[in-house]
Design a protein around this motif. Structure first.
Motif, PDB file in Angstrom:
ATOM      1  N   ALA A 122       0.797  -1.231   0.000  1.00  0.00           N
ATOM      2  CA  ALA A 122       0.000   0.000   0.000  1.00  0.00           C
ATOM      3  C   ALA A 122       0.827   1.278   0.000  1.00  0.00           C
ATOM      4  N   PRO A 123       1.928   1.380   0.772  1.00  0.00           N
ATOM      5  CA  PRO A 123       2.671   2.650   0.805  1.00  0.00           C
ATOM      6  C   PRO A 123       3.149   3.137  -0.559  1.00  0.00           C
ATOM      7  N   ARG A 124       3.280   2.219  -1.508  1.00  0.00           N
ATOM      8  CA  ARG A 124       3.738   2.623  -2.837  1.00  0.00           C
ATOM      9  C   ARG A 124       2.700   3.466  -3.570  1.00  0.00           C
ATOM     10  N   ARG A 125       1.428   3.375  -3.127  1.00  0.00           N
ATOM     11  CA  ARG A 125       0.352   4.095  -3.798  1.00  0.00           C
ATOM     12  C   ARG A 125      -0.163   5.272  -2.982  1.00  0.00           C
ATOM     13  N   LEU A 126       0.480   5.577  -1.873  1.00  0.00           N
ATOM     14  CA  LEU A 126       0.019   6.678  -1.024  1.00  0.00           C
ATOM     15  C   LEU A 126       0.523   8.021  -1.531  1.00  0.00           C
ATOM     16  N   VAL A 127      -0.160   9.088  -1.115  1.00  0.00           N
ATOM     17  CA  VAL A 127       0.283  10.443  -1.430  1.00  0.00           C
ATOM     18  C   VAL A 127       1.575  10.711  -0.657  1.00  0.00           C
ATOM     19  N   ASP A 128       2.585  11.146  -1.358  1.00  0.00           N
ATOM     20  CA  ASP A 128       3.885  11.394  -0.721  1.00  0.00           C
ATOM     21  C   ASP A 128       3.842  12.738   0.005  1.00  0.00           C
ATOM     22  N   ASP A 129       3.744  12.678   1.330  1.00  0.00           N
ATOM     23  CA  ASP A 129       3.700  13.895   2.138  1.00  0.00           C
ATOM     24  C   ASP A 129       4.944  14.022   3.012  1.00  0.00           C
ATOM     25  N   ARG A 130       6.027  13.422   2.566  1.00  0.00           N
ATOM     26  CA  ARG A 130       7.263  13.521   3.344  1.00  0.00           C
ATOM     27  C   ARG A 130       7.902  14.899   3.244  1.00  0.00           C
ATOM     28  N   ASN A 131       7.513  15.658   2.219  1.00  0.00           N
ATOM     29  CA  ASN A 131       7.973  17.042   2.097  1.00  0.00           C
ATOM     30  C   ASN A 131       7.274  17.886   3.154  1.00  0.00           C
ATOM     31  N   PRO A 132       7.994  18.585   4.012  1.00  0.00           N
ATOM     32  CA  PRO A 132       7.360  19.405   5.059  1.00  0.00           C
ATOM     33  C   PRO A 132       6.371  20.418   4.536  1.00  0.00           C
ATOM     34  N   GLU A 133       6.510  20.815   3.262  1.00  0.00           N
ATOM     35  CA  GLU A 133       5.601  21.815   2.711  1.00  0.00           C
ATOM     36  C   GLU A 133       4.267  21.207   2.284  1.00  0.00           C
ATOM     37  N   GLN A 134       4.212  19.870   2.202  1.00  0.00           N
ATOM     38  CA  GLN A 134       2.968  19.207   1.805  1.00  0.00           C
ATOM     39  C   GLN A 134       2.102  19.038   3.040  1.00  0.00           C
ATOM     40  N   LYS A 135       1.123  19.880   3.224  1.00  0.00           N
ATOM     41  CA  LYS A 135       0.282  19.853   4.412  1.00  0.00           C
ATOM     42  C   LYS A 135      -1.179  19.655   4.011  1.00  0.00           C
ATOM     43  N   ALA A 136      -1.911  18.974   4.875  1.00  0.00           N
ATOM     44  CA  ALA A 136      -3.353  18.845   4.685  1.00  0.00           C
ATOM     45  C   ALA A 136      -4.043  20.056   5.279  1.00  0.00           C
ATOM     46  N   GLY A 137      -4.912  20.647   4.513  1.00  0.00           N
ATOM     47  CA  GLY A 137      -5.680  21.763   5.053  1.00  0.00           C
ATOM     48  C   GLY A 137      -5.126  23.103   4.632  1.00  0.00           C
ATOM     49  N   GLY A 138      -5.103  24.053   5.532  1.00  0.00           N
ATOM     50  CA  GLY A 138      -4.649  25.379   5.198  1.00  0.00           C
ATOM     51  C   GLY A 138      -5.317  26.414   6.046  1.00  0.00           C
ATOM     52  N   GLY A 139      -5.926  25.987   7.159  1.00  0.00           N
ATOM     53  CA  GLY A 139      -6.588  26.936   8.031  1.00  0.00           C
ATOM     54  C   GLY A 139      -5.604  27.628   8.954  1.00  0.00           C
ATOM     55  N   THR A 140      -6.130  28.557   9.749  1.00  0.00           N
ATOM     56  CA  THR A 140      -5.276  29.332  10.652  1.00  0.00           C
ATOM     57  C   THR A 140      -5.096  28.671  12.004  1.00  0.00           C
ATOM     58  N   SER A 141      -5.997  27.757  12.395  1.00  0.00           N
ATOM     59  CA  SER A 141      -5.867  27.087  13.675  1.00  0.00           C
ATOM     60  C   SER A 141      -4.741  26.064  13.612  1.00  0.00           C
ATOM     61  N   THR A 142      -4.054  25.909  14.726  1.00  0.00           N
ATOM     62  CA  THR A 142      -2.892  25.024  14.743  1.00  0.00           C
ATOM     63  C   THR A 142      -3.152  23.711  15.442  1.00  0.00           C
ATOM     64  N   GLY A 143      -4.281  23.523  16.076  1.00  0.00           N
ATOM     65  CA  GLY A 143      -4.548  22.286  16.772  1.00  0.00           C
ATOM     66  C   GLY A 143      -6.013  22.153  17.106  1.00  0.00           C
ATOM     67  N   VAL A 144      -6.352  21.007  17.745  1.00  0.00           N
ATOM     68  CA  VAL A 144      -7.741  20.724  18.072  1.00  0.00           C
ATOM     69  C   VAL A 144      -8.321  21.781  18.995  1.00  0.00           C
ATOM     70  N   PHE A 145      -7.604  22.129  20.051  1.00  0.00           N
ATOM     71  CA  PHE A 145      -8.155  23.055  21.042  1.00  0.00           C
ATOM     72  C   PHE A 145      -8.316  24.466  20.482  1.00  0.00           C
ATOM     73  N   SER A 146      -7.364  24.913  19.690  1.00  0.00           N
ATOM     74  CA  SER A 146      -7.489  26.252  19.121  1.00  0.00           C
ATOM     75  C   SER A 146      -8.617  26.312  18.100  1.00  0.00           C
ATOM     76  N   ALA A 147      -8.809  25.233  17.320  1.00  0.00           N
ATOM     77  CA  ALA A 147      -9.900  25.203  16.348  1.00  0.00           C
ATOM     78  C   ALA A 147     -11.255  25.229  17.046  1.00  0.00           C
ATOM     79  N   LEU A 148     -11.379  24.471  18.123  1.00  0.00           N
ATOM     80  CA  LEU A 148     -12.632  24.471  18.884  1.00  0.00           C
ATOM     81  C   LEU A 148     -12.891  25.820  19.536  1.00  0.00           C
TER      82      LEU A 148
END
Length: 381
Positions: A170-196
């Motif tokens: 399976a890992p051969r078919r996954l999205v390569d997110d090893r690059n630190p710039e590849q992030k999921a999302g893009g919001g301003t909150s940095t964690g669960v508690f701040s988002a809530l």
């Protein structure tokens, strides 16, 4: 990525289907069974934040393969400790099983968010359907093969081998997110508690995610037990309790995109919550009156159809939250939801010690009602 959801589901389906068998091997009462279930919760709660930190540094792609190997090993360890009748070792094995499940959960759901962003279309319903299909496959195998105790060990070896094989390929078919710039999302909150803290809308979605996945978690561990205790079913037939729920959820999720387009997300939530309430009422009502397994199974099917598309709708709404942003929004409801999923089974065990399993399961009646009542508020952005 889909294979990770399938591996997670099939491993958990086998676990759920074998719970009555494990309970019998260990001689546990229903309240005593809550101890290893709680250990599973603790393992997952500890591993999920660690897996999240690892994914942020090294990428969720790197985590998927080792997580599958660990998950397969823990499944075998759980069965082995139950076979020798050692309750303490079984509880420790359940802790490890929960911890390794947490690793796969983080990797798979992070990959789903990344793939959604890459393809610019929703995939949550399909991914959750693959998890349900895996759970259905695992519990069905137990129901068929588990009629003969001698076949359970070979079944576990085959399932563990399949999960390990997914870890290789399976890992051969996954999205390569090893690059630190590849992030999921893009919001301003940095964690669960701040988002809530920042988003009142996300707090509503988080609460409904807890209730939705709480319902799924309770059914995964207690459907088979209730079918045996209230319906007088054998262990092999009792395994079909979770199979019925998983089949209904799988069917509902594969048709989820169509239902959302036709009815709208608010109506899907409202209808789903109502079906959860009616389904558990039918199952428990049958268990308390005539005690017929067919009536209990019918209630489970109705509940499974109702709960099927609650999570996809909630996750999608969280990704559209204008304050938290897609990434933090989805991460927040996922974290809270899976907390509900994991805490549900041991909570039911604790409550059942006082009022019985039938009374404890009626909590799902309240959960379904709350979801239906808040449907419009949940999808309003």
């Amino acid at each position: 990525m889909v294979a990770l959801f399938g591996a997670d589901g099939i491993g958990f389906g086998v676990w759920a289907g074998l719970i009555p068998h494990f309970q019998q091997q260990l001689g546990f009462t229903t309240p005593q069974l809550g101890i290893p279930l709680l250990a599973l919760v603790c393992g997952a709660i500890i591993s999920m934040p660690l897996a999240g930190s690892f994914s942020a540094r090294r990428g969720s792609m790197t985590l998927g393969g080792p997580a599958c190997f660990a998950f397969a090993s823990a499944l075998c360890l759980v069965a082995g400790t139950a076979a020798i009748g050692h309750g303490v070792l079984f509880t420790l094995a359940a802790f490890l099983f929960g911890a390794t499940k947490g690793l796969i959960d983080v990797s798979a759901n992070t990959q789903a968010v990344l793939l959604e962003e890459a393809r610019q279309r929703p995939l949550n319903a399909f991914c959750q359907a693959c998890w349900s299909l895996g759970g259905l496959t695992g519990s069905s195998l137990v129901a068929v093969v588990g009629r003969e105790e001698a076949f359970i060990t070979p079944l576990l070896i085959v399932v563990a081998g399949a999960i390990a094989a997914i870890g290789v390929f399976a890992p051969r078919r996954l999205v390569d997110d090893r690059n630190p710039e590849q992030k999921a999302g893009g919001g301003t909150s940095t964690g669960v508690f701040s988002a809530l803290r920042d988003s009142p809308h996300l707090r509503i979605l988080g609460a409904l995610a807890i209730l939705s996945l709480f319902t799924e978690g309770v059914m995964s561990d207690w459907a088979a037990v209730y079918l045996r205790e209230a319906g007088g079913a054998s262990n092999s037939f009792a395994a079909l309790g979770y199979t019925a729920v998983a089949l209904a959820m799988t069917t509902g999720r594969f048709s989820g995109d169509w239902a959302i387009r036709k009815l709208g997300p608010a109506n899907v939530l409202r209808l789903g919550g109502s079906m959860v309430a009616l389904g558990i009422l039918l199952a428990v009502g049958t268990g308390l009156t005539i005690g017929h397994p067919a009536g209990i199974m019918g209630g489970f099917v109705l509940l499974g159809l109702g709960v099927a598309n609650l999570v996809p709708v909630i996750f999608s709404a969280a990704g559209k939250d204008p304050i938290a942003g897609a990434g933090p929004g989805i991460a927040t409801v996922t974290t809270l939801g899976f907390g509900g999923f994991l805490i549900g089974p041991p909570l039911i065990a604790a409550i059942s010690a006082g009022i019985g399993l039938s009374g404890a399961l009626l909590i799902l009646l309240l959960a379904g009602g709350v979801i239906a009542w808040n449907a419009q508020r949940a999808v309003r952005v």
